[in-house]
Design a protein around this motif. Structure first.
Motif, PDB file in Angstrom:
ATOM      1  N   SER A 125      20.296 -37.692   2.385  1.00 41.14           N
ATOM      2  CA  SER A 125      21.505 -36.888   2.486  1.00 41.14           C
ATOM      3  C   SER A 125      22.657 -37.714   3.044  1.00 41.14           C
ATOM      4  CB  SER A 125      21.238 -35.671   3.374  1.00 41.14           C
ATOM      5  OG  SER A 125      22.374 -34.854   3.478  1.00 41.14           O
ATOM      6  N   TYR A 152      24.759 -40.242  -8.311  1.00 39.45           N
ATOM      7  CA  TYR A 152      23.832 -39.955  -7.227  1.00 39.45           C
ATOM      8  C   TYR A 152      22.507 -39.443  -7.799  1.00 39.45           C
ATOM      9  CZ  TYR A 152      28.574 -39.774  -5.496  1.00 39.45           C
ATOM     10  OH  TYR A 152      29.891 -40.044  -5.267  1.00 39.45           O
ATOM     11  N   ARG A 153      21.404 -39.989  -7.289  1.00 35.66           N
ATOM     12  CA  ARG A 153      20.098 -39.666  -7.849  1.00 35.66           C
ATOM     13  C   ARG A 153      19.134 -39.232  -6.751  1.00 35.66           C
ATOM     14  NH1 ARG A 153      20.435 -41.434 -13.036  1.00 35.66           N
ATOM     15  NH2 ARG A 153      18.223 -41.104 -13.426  1.00 35.66           N
ATOM     16  N   ASP A 154      18.028 -38.634  -7.175  1.00 37.24           N
ATOM     17  CA  ASP A 154      17.036 -38.088  -6.246  1.00 37.24           C
ATOM     18  C   ASP A 154      15.700 -38.785  -6.491  1.00 37.24           C
ATOM     19  OD1 ASP A 154      15.853 -36.451  -4.342  1.00 37.24           O
ATOM     20  OD2 ASP A 154      15.366 -34.887  -5.794  1.00 37.24           O
ATOM     21  N   HIS A 202      20.304 -32.266   3.809  1.00 47.15           N
ATOM     22  CA  HIS A 202      19.029 -32.083   3.111  1.00 47.15           C
ATOM     23  C   HIS A 202      17.919 -32.197   4.155  1.00 47.15           C
ATOM     24  CE1 HIS A 202      15.906 -32.164   0.181  1.00 47.15           C
ATOM     25  NE2 HIS A 202      16.708 -32.388  -0.850  1.00 47.15           N
ATOM     26  N   LEU A 256      26.331 -30.478  -5.069  1.00 45.99           N
ATOM     27  CA  LEU A 256      25.296 -31.325  -5.644  1.00 45.99           C
ATOM     28  C   LEU A 256      23.933 -30.769  -5.261  1.00 45.99           C
ATOM     29  CD1 LEU A 256      26.645 -34.923  -4.935  1.00 45.99           C
ATOM     30  CD2 LEU A 256      26.241 -33.921  -7.171  1.00 45.99           C
ATOM     31  N   CYS A 257      23.015 -30.752  -6.205  1.00 46.11           N
ATOM     32  CA  CYS A 257      21.700 -30.171  -5.945  1.00 46.11           C
ATOM     33  C   CYS A 257      20.647 -30.962  -6.711  1.00 46.11           C
ATOM     34  CB  CYS A 257      21.671 -28.701  -6.364  1.00 46.11           C
ATOM     35  SG  CYS A 257      20.272 -27.775  -5.725  1.00 46.11           S
ATOM     36  N   SER A 258      19.485 -31.182  -6.065  1.00 40.73           N
ATOM     37  CA  SER A 258      18.425 -31.952  -6.705  1.00 40.73           C
ATOM     38  C   SER A 258      17.330 -31.078  -7.269  1.00 40.73           C
ATOM     39  CB  SER A 258      17.813 -32.933  -5.696  1.00 40.73           C
ATOM     40  OG  SER A 258      17.277 -32.228  -4.589  1.00 40.73           O
ATOM     41  N   PHE A 269      21.273 -35.902  -9.733  1.00 41.27           N
ATOM     42  CA  PHE A 269      21.622 -34.589  -9.201  1.00 41.27           C
ATOM     43  C   PHE A 269      22.344 -33.772 -10.280  1.00 41.27           C
ATOM     44  CE2 PHE A 269      21.088 -36.912  -5.269  1.00 41.27           C
ATOM     45  CZ  PHE A 269      20.579 -35.958  -4.404  1.00 41.27           C
TER      46      PHE A 269
END
Length: 357
Positions: free
Chosen positions: A239, A301-303, A232, A279-281, A201
């Motif tokens: 989320s 944190y990962r997407d 999300h 936080l934004c993906s 993120f």
């Protein structure tokens, strides 16, 4: 003599033990559309979520469920403020019909196969890098072409559509979808998945934020700032997982709760809370001039984005082949799909970026 023989061979039953089958006309009036509606609501537990999956209006979907219950002669769902829950009769009905759409789709696929044409539906979730989709489609085309053989007359067409991750999971299980590019559930044994990308993120800040002048930040430098949080909508399970981890790592952090993730709502929250971060993906807020996106080092944190299909479906071996041939991560766009085999990836023509759902 006949009556004595019948009586001795078959035990008598009281009227209370006899159960009449539904009339033939009632069974014949139920078609595949009604079963798709029922199974979508049963899988998602919500008429609202099912309407997104099916692309139908909520009043129409609710009316069709009520009509189906009348035809079956039993209440199939128990309704409360938290959603739709299958009754005992509903679970029995689901167990009896859940394979019908899958078998129908397989029959259509076989008809397409023997006629020399194959149509593959691929759904794509929102807020992902288009390069990931392009690479996945190209790799799929390459493997399909090799399977068909250079002298084969078989023509395969990959058809893209947009759908949230949670809706794709339900559609894959019900046989309404062949393949999906989605944020996969963490523990779903019904799906065969192949990871396409796993990007960290990044952080969104107000342009007047004291950290906005730096192009790269460290996550541990941001723990004292309020965190704007919105569910999300593409993947509620992801989320929830990230939110739990944030709370575990920084239990004293102050949250600013957003009612939804619409850019206008989030943009307004940043104006009222200019010291907050989010936080934004994906660059979903790029169009708002008072906000900036920043890369964050050591963000935990990962997407994850994956290609998925039914584990017992006809495309499971294709996804498995992609995973086995994975040659290593690319700098951008996931795991080196362009390196599948030795031949170059042939991209599907006419693809366009998929808009957020």
């Amino acid at each position: 003599m006949f009556e004595d023989s019948a009586t001795s061979e078959f035990p008598s039953a009281s009227a209370r033990e006899l159960h009449a089958l539904p009339s033939v006309s009632a069974a014949d009036s139920i078609d595949g559309r009604h079963l798709r509606y029922f199974l979508a609501v049963a899988e998602t537990g919500s008429v609202t979520a099912a309407e997104v999956l099916l692309h139908v209006s909520q009043p129409s979907l609710s009316q069709q469920i009520i009509w189906l219950e009348k035809q079956v002669g039993r209440k199939l769902f128990r309704r409360d403020g938290r959603g739709m829950h299958l009754t005992k009769a509903g679970r029995a009905f689901r167990d009896g019909v859940q394979d019908i759409p899958i078998r129908l789709r397989e029959a259509i696929g076989m008809a397409e196969f023997v006629s020399g044409r194959q149509r593959i539906t691929l759904a794509v979730c929102s807020c992902i890098d288009y390069a990931v989709v392009e690479d996945a489609v190209g790799a799929l085309n390459t493997i399909i072409d090799r399977r068909s053989g250079s002298g084969s007359a078989m023509m395969s067409e990959i058809v893209l559509q947009s759908a949230p991750s949670y809706a794709q999971v339900a559609a894959l299980k019900q046989g309404q979808l062949d393949l999906g590019v989605l944020r996969p559930p963490s523990d779903d044994d019904d799906l065969e998945t192949f990871q396409l990308s796993d990007e960290p993120f990044h952080v969104v800040l107000h342009r007047d934020h004291e950290m906005a002048s730096r192009r790269t930040l460290r996550w541990d430098e941001l723990v004292d700032y309020p965190l704007i949080w919105a569910l999300h909508l593409d993947s509620p399970h992801l989320s929830s997982q990230v939110l739990r981890r944030v709370k575990d790592v920084t239990p004293r952090r102050r949250f600013v709760w957003a009612p939804d993730n619409h850019p206008a709502v989030l943009g307004h929250l940043f104006r009222t809370e200019p010291s907050a971060i989010m936080l934004c993906s994906s660059p979903m807020l790029d169009g708002l001039p008072h906000l900036v996106h920043r890369t964050v080092q050591m963000v935990p944190y990962r997407d994850p984005i994956a290609l998925a299909t039914r584990r017992d479906g006809q495309y499971a071996s294709l996804v498995e082949q992609l995973r086995l041939r994975r040659s290593g991560p690319k700098q951008r766009g996931g795991p080196g799909l362009g390196d599948v085999g030795e031949e170059p990836v042939v991209h599907q023509p006419g693809l366009r970026p998929v808009p957020p759902v």
